[in-house]
Design a protein around this motif. Structure first.
Motif, PDB file in Angstrom:
ATOM      1  N   ALA A 106      40.811  44.115  69.623  1.00 52.40           N
ATOM      2  CA  ALA A 106      40.107  44.423  68.362  1.00 52.40           C
ATOM      3  C   ALA A 106      41.062  44.139  67.210  1.00 52.40           C
ATOM      4  N   GLU A 107      40.515  43.700  66.082  1.00 49.39           N
ATOM      5  CA  GLU A 107      41.271  43.545  64.837  1.00 49.39           C
ATOM      6  C   GLU A 107      42.566  42.736  65.017  1.00 49.39           C
ATOM      7  N   GLY A 108      42.478  41.658  65.811  1.00 51.86           N
ATOM      8  CA  GLY A 108      43.641  40.796  65.989  1.00 51.86           C
ATOM      9  C   GLY A 108      44.739  41.393  66.834  1.00 51.86           C
ATOM     10  N   LYS A 109      44.422  42.460  67.576  1.00 54.15           N
ATOM     11  CA  LYS A 109      45.428  43.132  68.386  1.00 54.15           C
ATOM     12  C   LYS A 109      44.941  43.310  69.824  1.00 54.15           C
ATOM     13  N   ILE A 110      45.901  43.232  70.750  1.00 51.60           N
ATOM     14  CA  ILE A 110      45.671  43.560  72.143  1.00 51.60           C
ATOM     15  C   ILE A 110      46.202  44.972  72.371  1.00 51.60           C
ATOM     16  N   PHE A 111      45.376  45.822  72.989  1.00 49.20           N
ATOM     17  CA  PHE A 111      45.746  47.217  73.206  1.00 49.20           C
ATOM     18  C   PHE A 111      45.964  47.472  74.696  1.00 49.20           C
ATOM     19  N   LEU A 112      47.119  48.043  74.997  1.00 54.69           N
ATOM     20  CA  LEU A 112      47.508  48.355  76.366  1.00 54.69           C
ATOM     21  C   LEU A 112      47.897  49.818  76.453  1.00 54.69           C
ATOM     22  N   HIS A 113      47.422  50.505  77.472  1.00 55.22           N
ATOM     23  CA  HIS A 113      47.857  51.870  77.757  1.00 55.22           C
ATOM     24  C   HIS A 113      48.698  51.802  79.025  1.00 55.22           C
ATOM     25  N   VAL A 134      52.865  57.725  72.020  1.00 58.96           N
ATOM     26  CA  VAL A 134      53.036  58.377  73.322  1.00 58.96           C
ATOM     27  C   VAL A 134      51.896  59.358  73.534  1.00 58.96           C
ATOM     28  N   ASN A 135      51.130  59.140  74.607  1.00 60.06           N
ATOM     29  CA  ASN A 135      49.906  59.915  74.843  1.00 60.06           C
ATOM     30  C   ASN A 135      50.089  61.055  75.831  1.00 60.06           C
ATOM     31  N   GLY A 136      51.203  61.084  76.562  1.00 59.52           N
ATOM     32  CA  GLY A 136      51.388  62.126  77.566  1.00 59.52           C
ATOM     33  C   GLY A 136      52.834  62.215  78.001  1.00 59.52           C
ATOM     34  N   ASP A 137      53.081  63.034  79.034  1.00 61.98           N
ATOM     35  CA  ASP A 137      54.429  63.309  79.511  1.00 61.98           C
ATOM     36  C   ASP A 137      54.480  63.127  81.027  1.00 61.98           C
ATOM     37  N   PRO A 138      55.036  62.008  81.518  1.00 55.44           N
ATOM     38  CA  PRO A 138      55.101  61.778  82.963  1.00 55.44           C
ATOM     39  C   PRO A 138      55.881  62.851  83.717  1.00 55.44           C
ATOM     40  N   SER A 139      56.816  63.527  83.061  1.00 56.69           N
ATOM     41  CA  SER A 139      57.579  64.567  83.752  1.00 56.69           C
ATOM     42  C   SER A 139      56.686  65.734  84.158  1.00 56.69           C
ATOM     43  N   LYS A 140      55.517  65.855  83.536  1.00 55.99           N
ATOM     44  CA  LYS A 140      54.547  66.881  83.900  1.00 55.99           C
ATOM     45  C   LYS A 140      53.446  66.321  84.807  1.00 55.99           C
ATOM     46  N   GLY A 141      53.536  65.029  85.130  1.00 58.10           N
ATOM     47  CA  GLY A 141      52.525  64.406  85.977  1.00 58.10           C
ATOM     48  C   GLY A 141      51.488  63.620  85.218  1.00 58.10           C
ATOM     49  N   GLU A 142      51.618  63.536  83.885  1.00 59.30           N
ATOM     50  CA  GLU A 142      50.657  62.770  83.085  1.00 59.30           C
ATOM     51  C   GLU A 142      51.025  61.286  83.137  1.00 59.30           C
ATOM     52  N   THR A 199      52.410  55.333  77.251  1.00 58.19           N
ATOM     53  CA  THR A 199      52.627  54.711  75.945  1.00 58.19           C
ATOM     54  C   THR A 199      51.449  53.805  75.612  1.00 58.19           C
ATOM     55  N   VAL A 200      50.816  54.048  74.475  1.00 54.50           N
ATOM     56  CA  VAL A 200      49.751  53.180  73.981  1.00 54.50           C
ATOM     57  C   VAL A 200      50.409  52.136  73.076  1.00 54.50           C
ATOM     58  N   VAL A 201      50.132  50.866  73.336  1.00 58.51           N
ATOM     59  CA  VAL A 201      50.802  49.777  72.633  1.00 58.51           C
ATOM     60  C   VAL A 201      49.769  48.868  71.984  1.00 58.51           C
ATOM     61  N   ALA A 202      49.999  48.536  70.725  1.00 58.18           N
ATOM     62  CA  ALA A 202      49.206  47.521  70.032  1.00 58.18           C
ATOM     63  C   ALA A 202      50.080  46.283  69.879  1.00 58.18           C
ATOM     64  N   LEU A 203      49.605  45.158  70.403  1.00 57.00           N
ATOM     65  CA  LEU A 203      50.332  43.899  70.352  1.00 57.00           C
ATOM     66  C   LEU A 203      49.606  42.917  69.451  1.00 57.00           C
ATOM     67  N   ASP A 204      50.355  42.152  68.678  1.00 55.45           N
ATOM     68  CA  ASP A 204      49.758  41.070  67.907  1.00 55.45           C
ATOM     69  C   ASP A 204      49.189  40.047  68.885  1.00 55.45           C
ATOM     70  N   ALA A 205      47.887  39.777  68.795  1.00 53.04           N
ATOM     71  CA  ALA A 205      47.224  38.913  69.772  1.00 53.04           C
ATOM     72  C   ALA A 205      47.747  37.489  69.746  1.00 53.04           C
ATOM     73  N   GLU A 206      48.298  37.054  68.618  1.00 52.12           N
ATOM     74  CA  GLU A 206      48.803  35.685  68.514  1.00 52.12           C
ATOM     75  C   GLU A 206      50.228  35.546  69.013  1.00 52.12           C
ATOM     76  N   THR A 207      51.055  36.555  68.764  1.00 48.70           N
ATOM     77  CA  THR A 207      52.485  36.422  69.053  1.00 48.70           C
ATOM     78  C   THR A 207      52.985  37.327  70.172  1.00 48.70           C
ATOM     79  N   GLY A 208      52.240  38.395  70.476  1.00 47.13           N
ATOM     80  CA  GLY A 208      52.702  39.347  71.475  1.00 47.13           C
ATOM     81  C   GLY A 208      53.671  40.376  70.929  1.00 47.13           C
ATOM     82  N   GLU A 209      53.981  40.310  69.640  1.00 48.63           N
ATOM     83  CA  GLU A 209      54.906  41.274  69.049  1.00 48.63           C
ATOM     84  C   GLU A 209      54.262  42.659  68.972  1.00 48.63           C
ATOM     85  N   VAL A 210      55.078  43.694  69.172  1.00 54.11           N
ATOM     86  CA  VAL A 210      54.587  45.059  69.120  1.00 54.11           C
ATOM     87  C   VAL A 210      54.277  45.438  67.675  1.00 54.11           C
ATOM     88  N   VAL A 211      53.050  45.885  67.429  1.00 58.56           N
ATOM     89  CA  VAL A 211      52.632  46.319  66.089  1.00 58.56           C
ATOM     90  C   VAL A 211      52.892  47.809  65.933  1.00 58.56           C
TER      91      VAL A 211
END
Length: 600
Positions: A135-142, A163-171, A147-159
């Motif tokens: 969406a909006e020229g960005k690729i979104f990866l969870h 951080v959506n959770g805590d793996p140390s708690k099992g998330e 970690t939720v990441v927005a990447l520039d769809a043309e270059t792959g650079e991180v926009v």
């Protein structure tokens, strides 16, 4: 010629209030030549208007090209195609590739996150990821580490990242995200580690958290209004979740949200389901355990719930409610209704009015289902809307340290997350299913943050007195609650389906076959064995006016966890290793995209 009825049915769910939504994204979603979000469209129909490949010529399909992802283990989800670029994702470490379709799939850019490998043992059922969104020229990866990441769809650079959770708690995370308006909506995994599930919205452009709604707990943290949020037409009442848990068990109550999300722009509601309550030992959590195992309809701007419905109160079998919610407009008793159809893990397929939450149909979509006689559909009954549990298969009534045998379906459900497809031409749902039963022995377990919080030992096997296999691919009538036809498979069908205007339905098998069948009859029209078992979802797109079919192969997921993780103890993988032991005779690990087309 494209089928006009098909276009109208899908587009009507997308365009109704375009001004309220992300118009540019909706325009892309409505272009059948592209595949912009994992579900294909907001309605989660996984239907394509493309008909260049059809029932008359699909038997001529050939492999057009392939791409190795460089990663083993389970490959769920599918590629995206936006313009002349294909975006391919992998399981952990969640690599994203941008491939140039104008240059023989040349890698335009590659994003490879540096994640701590300690997240791997916290992922319950393989290191899968169900893909990226655009969406909006960005690729979104969870990512797996939340970690939720927005990447520039043309270059792959991180926009931006969040951080959506805590793996140390099992998330952790295994799911894709849903872009709606100016927000990205994401869930969380970790029900087997005693986390407290939630769904969260982030600003699409800045990554700032907008709201978070928990699956259980106080009303204000769940974003429910006790007077305005309804369950089967009645207000839920104050702190209805808290009253259904003993003490503070709700704080580690599960109800994770790792499945598929859909959205109706006209009603401005999005829909999803919550997972199992923690622990798997029902004796340790008396009560209905609200709101695990629940369908939610929420406002994407505020997160507030309009309605909800709990399918499996006080779950005793791990029947997560996270499967897809498919939105259709269909005639019911002479009246056009806005419907939501949900084939649940518990073996019942639900048809509901998605505006009001009215329950219209709840029917078994595998005859082997035996834990319940069905749902009480009498609105005057005290148990209205509740499944009627068969005591013989109740793990709660039989108690701790008792092995309850012959329960159907198994914990992985009559279907797991593998998404169905719907064809508006046939008004039929095409559902990949498991035909598996289990023995289930609960035991007492204590909670430690970041450690497994399961409390049950399982074994799985094919449903008895049947075709001997562990799966079926079925055609389902959601209005009458009936199976139209069924294709038996040796193993569970763990691939997402695709229906097209060419009167063809595609799906993959755990042995590695891509199959094409007639949408009316189920007759097999084509098959091709890819290098590894398929748990990915079939997609389609056009490039230079030519239609292509794409599928990721790479065996894994819960059904293939034995192969993916090298496990041999039959009880490992939460019981799946023994059930699917024969799978190693048919396929091996892999990670490949295979793209098909008709010959020139």
């Amino acid at each position: 010629m494209k089928n006009l009825l098909a276009f109208t049915s899908v587009a009507a769910l997308s365009v109704g209030t375009a001004a309220m939504a992300n118009e540019a994204l909706i325009e892309l979603i409505n272009d059948p030549g592209q595949w912009v979000i994992q579900t294909g469209d907001y309605a989660n129909q996984r239907y394509s208007e493309l008909d260049q490949i059809n029932r008359d010529n699909v038997g001529d399909l050939q492999v057009a090209w392939t791409f190795s992802t460089g990663v083993l283990r389970g490959h769920e989800g599918s590629p995206l195609v936006i313009g002349d670029t294909m975006y391919v994702h992998t399981p952990f470490p969640n690599i994203v590739y941008a491939l140039d379709l104008n240059d023989d799939g040349r890698i335009k850019w590659k994003y490879e996150p540096k994640q701590d490998s300690s997240v791997i043992p916290v992922m319950c059922c393989d290191t899968v990821n169900r893909g990226v969104a655009y969406a909006e020229g960005k690729i979104f990866l969870h990512q797996a580490d939340t970690t939720v990441v927005a990447l520039d769809a043309e270059t792959g650079e991180v926009v931006w990242t969040a951080v959506n959770g805590d793996p140390s708690k099992g998330e952790t995370n295994t799911a894709t995200v849903l872009p709606v308006k100016d927000k990205i909506i994401v869930g969380i995994s970790g029900g087997e580690f005693g986390v407290r599930g939630h769904v969260t919205a982030y600003d699409m452009n800045s990554g700032e958290q907008v709201w978070r709604a928990y699956s259980m707990g106080p009303d204000e943290e769940m974003l429910v209004d006790p007077e305005a949020t309804t369950n089967l037409g009645e207000p839920i009442g104050e702190n209805s979740s808290l009253e259904s848990w003993e003490g503070d068990q709700w704080q580690i109550g599960g109800g994770t949200t790792w499945g598929w999300y859909s959205y109706d722009p006209e009603l401005d509601l999005f829909y999803y389901g919550t997972g199992n309550p923690s622990t798997w030992n029902p004796s340790q959590r008396p009560g209905d355990n609200k709101y695990s195992m629940t369908i939610f309809a929420r406002d994407p701007d505020t997160g507030m719930a309009k309605w909800l419905y709990q399918m499996t109160p006080h779950d005793e079998w791990d029947y997560d409610g996270v499967n897809e919610m498919i939105l259709t407009d269909q005639e019911v008793d002479g009246e056009m209704r806005k419907l939501l159809t949900h084939p649940d893990r518990n073996g019942l397929s639900y048809t509901m009015d998605r505006e009001t939450g009215e329950l219209l149909v709840a029917a078994k979509y595998d005859p082997a289902v035996n834990w319940t006689t069905g749902v009480d559909m009498d609105p005057e009954s005290e148990t209205y809307g509740r499944p009627q549990v068969v005591s013989e298969y109740s793990t709660a009534q039989n108690g701790e340290d008792v092995n309850t045998t012959g329960i159907c379906p198994a914990a992985l459900g009559t279907k797991d997350q593998q998404p169905s497809a719907y064809s508006p031409k046939t008004e039929t749902f095409y559902i990949p299913t498991n035909h598996v039963c289990m023995d289930y022995e609960p035991f007492r377990v204590s909670y430690t943050a970041g450690q497994p919080y399961v409390g049950a030992t399982l074994s799985m096997y094919p449903a008895p007195d049947s075709h001997g296999g562990m799966g079926n691919f079925i055609a389902w009538d959601n209005i009458n609650g009936e199976i139209k036809w069924s294709i038996p498979e040796q193993f569970s069908v763990w691939s997402g389906a695709l229906a097209t205007a060419g009167d063809v339905v595609f799906y993959g098998t755990l042995e590695g076959y891509l199959k094409a069948v007639d949408s009316e009859t189920g007759e097999e029209l084509y098959r091709f064995k890819t290098p590894s078992g398929i748990i990915g979802n079939v997609m389609t797109y056009t490039h230079d006016d030519k239609q292509y079919i794409g599928i990721l192969s790479g065996v894994g997921g819960w059904a293939g966890i034995g192969l993916a993780a090298g496990l041999t103890n039959p009880n490992e993988g939460l019981g799946a290793v023994g059930g699917y032991a024969a799978l190693s005779d048919y396929t091996a690990l892999g990670g490949q995209l295979t793209v098909f087309a008709l010959p020139d």
